[in-house]
Design an enzyme around this catalytic site. Structure first.
Site, PDB file in Angstrom:
ATOM      1  CG  ASN A  50      -6.741   3.828   4.574  1.00 41.93           C
ATOM      2  OD1 ASN A  50      -6.462   4.301   3.276  1.00 41.93           O
ATOM      3  ND2 ASN A  50      -6.791   2.703   4.929  1.00 41.93           N
TER       4      ASN A  50
ATOM      5  CD  GLU B 238      -3.048   1.109   0.400  1.00 43.53           C
ATOM      6  OE1 GLU B 238      -2.346   1.893   0.126  1.00 43.53           O
ATOM      7  OE2 GLU B 238      -4.256   1.101   0.413  1.00 43.53           O
TER       8      GLU B 238
ATOM      9  CG  ASN C 111      -9.368   3.450   1.302  1.00 45.37           C
ATOM     10  OD1 ASN C 111      -8.090   3.703   1.329  1.00 45.37           O
ATOM     11  ND2 ASN C 111      -9.696   2.128   1.486  1.00 45.37           N
TER      12      ASN C 111
ATOM     13  CG  ASP D   7      -7.401   0.720  -1.265  1.00 42.38           C
ATOM     14  OD1 ASP D   7      -7.023   1.790  -0.636  1.00 42.38           O
ATOM     15  OD2 ASP D   7      -7.364  -0.370  -1.104  1.00 42.38           O
TER      16      ASP D   7
END
Length: 297
Positions: free
Chosen positions: A124, A37, A181, A228
């Site tokens: 996040n 990520e 997100n 995402d």
């Protein structure tokens, strides 16, 4: 053994996608992550950082040498990150439930870890505004189990979007998302795009002169899993990570095209000297793909 490159497919859904072209093969820069990520490109370092969240480490890819190493371990179960206008690395950490900044000398400054005295869930992803404020999302993914952080009960009682001003003030700016997100500003910073992964929505908010958000309509619904991470290019196109790769949308919400990838895609950033190289995290892969699109900083 991980291959050096994999074939990718550019798929057009609208004639406005015609200017977007790119490599037919993606270079596999790293292929041994558990869930990668948060890619961020530093032009000063010529380096891409990304998180291998379950393994609690931050990896670095050196653009000049092609080497991949460990930048930080333990890595605070870090997720999304960005490079600010001073060249410092900002990142969201599940482990400390905070937003931090790594200074040039390597010291770490905590920018925000609470709102109204209560700990965040698990910040996040984040983006910096030109006024120096830092905007970030706070879903519960990092406290739902010990896989991407430490299992814990939420204290705030909701999953929100926040703005941290240069003076340290933290303000909740959006409170009606299920699991916020990825987020990104338009070029003029009058629009903030936020993905709501649980609902598979991409939301569009108007940004006021005082930093307040209005609007928030659903711009698009993902048809391949859920959204995402998200980025915007210099033509205003929105690039969203989805289960089948990257979806490219017009600012009006029309799906223009896709970059189809073999793994579930989590996030992306534009890098390279011309900001026309896509660095993409897709499950256990860190990929690079050169394209005709140019990303915003």
């Amino acid at each position: 053994m991980t291959p050096d490159r994999i074939r990718v497919q550019w798929q057009s859904h609208d004639d406005r996608f015609a200017p977007v072209r790119g490599d037919r093969f993606a270079a596999v820069l790293f292929g041994e992550g558990s869930w990668l990520e948060g890619p961020a490109y530093s032009p000063a370092w010529r380096t891409v950082l990304c998180s291998d969240i379950p393994n609690d480490r931050v990896l670095s890819f050196d653009e000049a040498s092609g080497a991949v190493g460990v930048w930080r371990s333990p890595g605070g179960y870090a997720n999304g990150r960005t490079v600010d206008r001073a060249g410092r690395m900002l990142q969201c950490e599940h482990g400390s439930r905070s937003v931090t900044r790594t200074e040039p000398d390597g010291t770490v400054t905590v920018l925000a870890d609470r709102w109204e005295g209560k700990r965040f869930n698990s910040p996040n992803d984040l983006v910096e505004h030109s006024d120096g404020s830092v905007w970030f999302t706070d879903p519960t993914y990092g406290i739902q189990s010990d896989y991407e952080g430490f299992a814990a009960d939420p204290e705030i009682g909701g999953n929100h979007v926040y703005r941290r001003d240069p003076d340290g003030t933290v303000t909740r700016v959006a409170a009606d998302l299920a699991q916020p997100n990825g987020l990104a500003f338009s070029a003029d910073e009058r629009t903030l795009y936020v993905t709501d992964t649980e609902r598979a929505h991409l939301r569009r908010f108007d940004v006021g002169p005082d930093g307040a958000l209005t609007g928030g309509e659903v711009l698009a619904t993902c048809d391949a899993g859920a959204w995402d991470g998200v980025r915007v290019d210099t033509a205003g196109r929105i690039w969203g990570a989805a289960h089948d790769g990257l979806h490219v949308l017009d600012p009006d919400g029309t799906l223009l095209g896709r970059l189809l990838l073999p793994e579930v895609c989590s996030n992306l950033t534009f890098g390279g000297p011309k900001r026309n190289v896509l660095y993409v995290t897709a499950t256990h892969l860190l990929l690079s793909v050169r394209t005709t699109a140019t990303g915003l900083r």
